[in-house]
Design a protein around this motif. Structure first.
Motif, PDB file in Angstrom:
ATOM      1  N   MET A   1      -2.584  -2.757  21.315  1.00 44.70           N
ATOM      2  CA  MET A   1      -1.257  -2.608  20.769  1.00 44.70           C
ATOM      3  C   MET A   1      -1.176  -3.316  19.417  1.00 44.70           C
ATOM      4  SD  MET A   1       2.259  -3.230  22.722  1.00 44.70           S
ATOM      5  CE  MET A   1       3.649  -3.861  21.867  1.00 44.70           C
ATOM      6  N   THR A   2      -0.508  -2.695  18.474  1.00 38.64           N
ATOM      7  CA  THR A   2      -0.386  -3.231  17.124  1.00 38.64           C
ATOM      8  C   THR A   2       0.739  -4.250  17.054  1.00 38.64           C
ATOM      9  OG1 THR A   2      -1.146  -1.125  16.236  1.00 38.64           O
ATOM     10  CG2 THR A   2      -0.049  -2.599  14.702  1.00 38.64           C
ATOM     11  N   ASN A   3       0.476  -5.366  16.391  1.00 37.82           N
ATOM     12  CA  ASN A   3       1.458  -6.412  16.184  1.00 37.82           C
ATOM     13  C   ASN A   3       2.274  -6.075  14.935  1.00 37.82           C
ATOM     14  OD1 ASN A   3       2.768  -8.865  16.520  1.00 37.82           O
ATOM     15  ND2 ASN A   3       1.190 -10.017  15.431  1.00 37.82           N
ATOM     16  N   LEU A   4       3.595  -6.046  15.059  1.00 39.70           N
ATOM     17  CA  LEU A   4       4.497  -5.762  13.942  1.00 39.70           C
ATOM     18  C   LEU A   4       5.216  -7.055  13.579  1.00 39.70           C
ATOM     19  CD1 LEU A   4       5.655  -3.518  12.127  1.00 39.70           C
ATOM     20  CD2 LEU A   4       7.359  -3.094  13.899  1.00 39.70           C
ATOM     21  N   THR A   5       5.025  -7.515  12.321  1.00 39.72           N
ATOM     22  CA  THR A   5       5.590  -8.801  11.911  1.00 39.72           C
ATOM     23  C   THR A   5       6.378  -8.681  10.611  1.00 39.72           C
ATOM     24  OG1 THR A   5       3.587  -9.412  10.708  1.00 39.72           O
ATOM     25  CG2 THR A   5       3.712 -10.104  13.003  1.00 39.72           C
ATOM     26  N   LEU A   6       7.184  -9.705  10.353  1.00 44.16           N
ATOM     27  CA  LEU A   6       7.945  -9.830   9.106  1.00 44.16           C
ATOM     28  C   LEU A   6       7.488 -11.091   8.396  1.00 44.16           C
ATOM     29  CD1 LEU A   6      11.598  -9.214  10.400  1.00 44.16           C
ATOM     30  CD2 LEU A   6       9.977  -7.530   9.511  1.00 44.16           C
ATOM     31  N   VAL A   7       7.348 -10.998   7.064  1.00 46.36           N
ATOM     32  CA  VAL A   7       6.945 -12.145   6.258  1.00 46.36           C
ATOM     33  C   VAL A   7       7.834 -12.173   5.018  1.00 46.36           C
ATOM     34  CG1 VAL A   7       5.082 -13.104   4.843  1.00 46.36           C
ATOM     35  CG2 VAL A   7       4.550 -12.020   7.012  1.00 46.36           C
ATOM     36  N   LEU A   8       8.304 -13.354   4.662  1.00 42.89           N
ATOM     37  CA  LEU A   8       9.059 -13.542   3.437  1.00 42.89           C
ATOM     38  C   LEU A   8       8.053 -13.904   2.349  1.00 42.89           C
ATOM     39  CD1 LEU A   8      11.929 -13.705   2.237  1.00 42.89           C
ATOM     40  CD2 LEU A   8      11.943 -16.119   2.879  1.00 42.89           C
ATOM     41  N   GLY A   9       7.987 -13.098   1.285  1.00 39.07           N
ATOM     42  CA  GLY A   9       7.043 -13.400   0.218  1.00 39.07           C
ATOM     43  C   GLY A   9       6.789 -12.226  -0.697  1.00 39.07           C
ATOM     44  N   ASP A  10       5.777 -12.390  -1.536  1.00 36.05           N
ATOM     45  CA  ASP A  10       5.366 -11.402  -2.522  1.00 36.05           C
ATOM     46  C   ASP A  10       4.169 -10.635  -1.961  1.00 36.05           C
ATOM     47  OD1 ASP A  10       4.264 -10.030  -4.717  1.00 36.05           O
ATOM     48  OD2 ASP A  10       4.581 -11.701  -6.103  1.00 36.05           O
ATOM     49  N   ILE A  11       4.273  -9.330  -1.888  1.00 36.76           N
ATOM     50  CA  ILE A  11       3.190  -8.525  -1.310  1.00 36.76           C
ATOM     51  C   ILE A  11       1.876  -8.701  -2.071  1.00 36.76           C
ATOM     52  CG2 ILE A  11       3.668  -6.375  -2.546  1.00 36.76           C
ATOM     53  CD1 ILE A  11       3.118  -5.017   0.293  1.00 36.76           C
ATOM     54  N   ALA A  12       1.952  -8.963  -3.361  1.00 42.20           N
ATOM     55  CA  ALA A  12       0.731  -9.134  -4.157  1.00 42.20           C
ATOM     56  C   ALA A  12      -0.033 -10.410  -3.768  1.00 42.20           C
ATOM     57  CB  ALA A  12       1.064  -9.148  -5.644  1.00 42.20           C
ATOM     58  N   ASP A  13       0.613 -11.319  -3.045  1.00 50.59           N
ATOM     59  CA  ASP A  13      -0.037 -12.553  -2.590  1.00 50.59           C
ATOM     60  C   ASP A  13      -0.659 -12.420  -1.202  1.00 50.59           C
ATOM     61  OD1 ASP A  13       0.746 -13.923  -4.881  1.00 50.59           O
ATOM     62  OD2 ASP A  13       2.601 -14.665  -3.949  1.00 50.59           O
ATOM     63  N   GLN A  14      -0.439 -11.309  -0.529  1.00 59.16           N
ATOM     64  CA  GLN A  14      -0.866 -11.150   0.861  1.00 59.16           C
ATOM     65  C   GLN A  14      -2.368 -10.928   0.990  1.00 59.16           C
ATOM     66  OE1 GLN A  14       1.276 -11.368   3.713  1.00 59.16           O
ATOM     67  NE2 GLN A  14       2.389 -12.326   2.020  1.00 59.16           N
ATOM     68  N   ARG A  15      -2.905 -11.422   2.100  1.00 54.94           N
ATOM     69  CA  ARG A  15      -4.282 -11.137   2.499  1.00 54.94           C
ATOM     70  C   ARG A  15      -4.201 -10.113   3.624  1.00 54.94           C
ATOM     71  NH1 ARG A  15      -8.163 -14.575   0.656  1.00 54.94           N
ATOM     72  NH2 ARG A  15      -7.388 -16.430  -0.405  1.00 54.94           N
ATOM     73  N   ALA A  16      -4.705  -8.930   3.363  1.00 51.33           N
ATOM     74  CA  ALA A  16      -4.693  -7.854   4.354  1.00 51.33           C
ATOM     75  C   ALA A  16      -5.758  -6.854   3.951  1.00 51.33           C
ATOM     76  CB  ALA A  16      -3.325  -7.176   4.401  1.00 51.33           C
ATOM     77  N   ASP A  17      -6.198  -6.037   4.889  1.00 52.36           N
ATOM     78  CA  ASP A  17      -7.155  -4.996   4.532  1.00 52.36           C
ATOM     79  C   ASP A  17      -6.538  -4.016   3.538  1.00 52.36           C
ATOM     80  OD1 ASP A  17      -9.063  -6.089   6.221  1.00 52.36           O
ATOM     81  OD2 ASP A  17      -8.568  -4.753   7.882  1.00 52.36           O
ATOM     82  N   ALA A  18      -5.268  -3.659   3.778  1.00 50.48           N
ATOM     83  CA  ALA A  18      -4.594  -2.697   2.898  1.00 50.48           C
ATOM     84  C   ALA A  18      -3.207  -3.203   2.536  1.00 50.48           C
ATOM     85  CB  ALA A  18      -4.477  -1.337   3.586  1.00 50.48           C
ATOM     86  N   LEU A  19      -2.910  -3.175   1.245  1.00 54.01           N
ATOM     87  CA  LEU A  19      -1.571  -3.471   0.743  1.00 54.01           C
ATOM     88  C   LEU A  19      -0.954  -2.141   0.333  1.00 54.01           C
ATOM     89  CD1 LEU A  19      -2.155  -6.518  -1.646  1.00 54.01           C
ATOM     90  CD2 LEU A  19      -1.665  -6.539   0.803  1.00 54.01           C
ATOM     91  N   VAL A  20       0.272  -1.893   0.743  1.00 50.92           N
ATOM     92  CA  VAL A  20       0.952  -0.652   0.360  1.00 50.92           C
ATOM     93  C   VAL A  20       1.782  -0.921  -0.885  1.00 50.92           C
ATOM     94  CG1 VAL A  20       2.581   1.132   1.072  1.00 50.92           C
ATOM     95  CG2 VAL A  20       0.916   0.225   2.710  1.00 50.92           C
ATOM     96  N   ASN A  21       1.606  -0.063  -1.862  1.00 49.58           N
ATOM     97  CA  ASN A  21       2.287  -0.158  -3.146  1.00 49.58           C
ATOM     98  C   ASN A  21       3.400   0.877  -3.212  1.00 49.58           C
ATOM     99  OD1 ASN A  21       2.985  -0.567  -5.822  1.00 49.58           O
ATOM    100  ND2 ASN A  21       1.273   0.628  -6.614  1.00 49.58           N
ATOM    101  N   ALA A  22       4.606   0.436  -3.509  1.00 52.42           N
ATOM    102  CA  ALA A  22       5.718   1.355  -3.756  1.00 52.42           C
ATOM    103  C   ALA A  22       5.548   1.860  -5.183  1.00 52.42           C
ATOM    104  CB  ALA A  22       7.050   0.633  -3.571  1.00 52.42           C
ATOM    105  N   ALA A  23       4.728   2.887  -5.332  1.00 50.12           N
ATOM    106  CA  ALA A  23       4.280   3.368  -6.637  1.00 50.12           C
ATOM    107  C   ALA A  23       5.229   4.407  -7.231  1.00 50.12           C
ATOM    108  CB  ALA A  23       2.890   3.999  -6.488  1.00 50.12           C
ATOM    109  N   ASN A  24       5.050   4.648  -8.517  1.00 52.31           N
ATOM    110  CA  ASN A  24       5.698   5.810  -9.114  1.00 52.31           C
ATOM    111  C   ASN A  24       4.712   6.974  -9.035  1.00 52.31           C
ATOM    112  OD1 ASN A  24       3.970   5.852 -11.481  1.00 52.31           O
ATOM    113  ND2 ASN A  24       5.180   4.163 -12.281  1.00 52.31           N
ATOM    114  N   SER A  25       5.178   8.170  -9.236  1.00 52.84           N
ATOM    115  CA  SER A  25       4.318   9.345  -9.057  1.00 52.84           C
ATOM    116  C   SER A  25       3.141   9.379 -10.027  1.00 52.84           C
ATOM    117  CB  SER A  25       5.132  10.633  -9.159  1.00 52.84           C
ATOM    118  OG  SER A  25       5.659  10.773 -10.461  1.00 52.84           O
ATOM    119  N   TRP A  26       3.253   8.669 -11.145  1.00 57.14           N
ATOM    120  CA  TRP A  26       2.168   8.685 -12.135  1.00 57.14           C
ATOM    121  C   TRP A  26       1.042   7.731 -11.771  1.00 57.14           C
ATOM    122  CZ3 TRP A  26       2.600  12.919 -14.547  1.00 57.14           C
ATOM    123  CH2 TRP A  26       3.854  13.446 -14.802  1.00 57.14           C
TER     124      TRP A  26
END
Length: 188
Positions: A1-26
């Motif tokens: 089962m996958t653990n779903l968590t909340l973290v207060l912080g900057d996503i660019a500072d996270q250590r994870a296999d994959a960081l999701v970017n809220a990108a623009n289409s370009w």
């Protein structure tokens, strides 16, 4: 089962296999989460995004879709770029917002990511109401993971690993509280 968590912080500072970017289409950087990730990741990410633009996404990445690149100098293996919809009170685009989370998780599973960090997509400059954006995000992630567990689909390619943790990384206390409320509402 996958653990779903909340973290207060900057996503660019996270250590994870994959960081999701809220990108623009370009895919070439912008403001908010996109700007922070591109600034921190450096030239390798910019070059990978340019290659995608020149090869597969000459007209840009469609809203609600996701694609992965290298993570450059970030503490991650990959950045998964997804294009969130702009909020419009006259046009319900919630299915596009849900698609951002679903397709990002699908790309992460295909890559074999065990840990995935997600931002609050579209709730910044795209002006999606925070409470609604949190509700859509939490519901979509939970439904996607639950459907994978039910069908045994989570490793979508041969040898793919199971996602063990999905972490919502929220930049401020207001966003954290909205996601905390959304998670509690689904637990009732």
């Amino acid at each position: 089962m996958t653990n779903l968590t909340l973290v207060l912080g900057d996503i660019a500072d996270q250590r994870a296999d994959a960081l999701v970017n809220a990108a623009n289409s370009w895919l070439l950087g912008g403001a908010g989460v996109d700007g922070a990730i591109h600034a921190r990741a450096g030239r390798a990410l910019t070059n990978a995004c340019r290659e995608l633009r020149e090869s597969r996404y000459g007209r840009g990445l469609a809203t609600g879709q996701s694609v992965a690149t290298t993570a450059g100098r970030l503490h991650a293996l990959w950045v998964i770029h997804t294009v969130g919809p702009h909020w419009d009170r006259h046009d319900d685009r919630s299915s596009l917002l849900a698609s951002c989370y679903r397709t990002a998780l699908e790309v992460a599973a295909e890559l074999g990511a065990r840990t995935v960090a997600l931002p609050a997509i579209s709730t910044g400059i795209h002006r999606w109401p925070l409470d609604d954006g949190a509700r859509i995000a939490v519901r979509t992630v939970r439904e996607t993971l639950a459907s994978w567990e039910t069908t045994g689909r989570q490793g979508v390619k041969a040898g793919a690993r199971t996602i063990e943790e999905v972490r919502f990384v929220l930049l401020n206390q207001q966003a954290y509280a909205a996601f905390e409320t959304a998670m509690a509402a689904l637990d009732e």
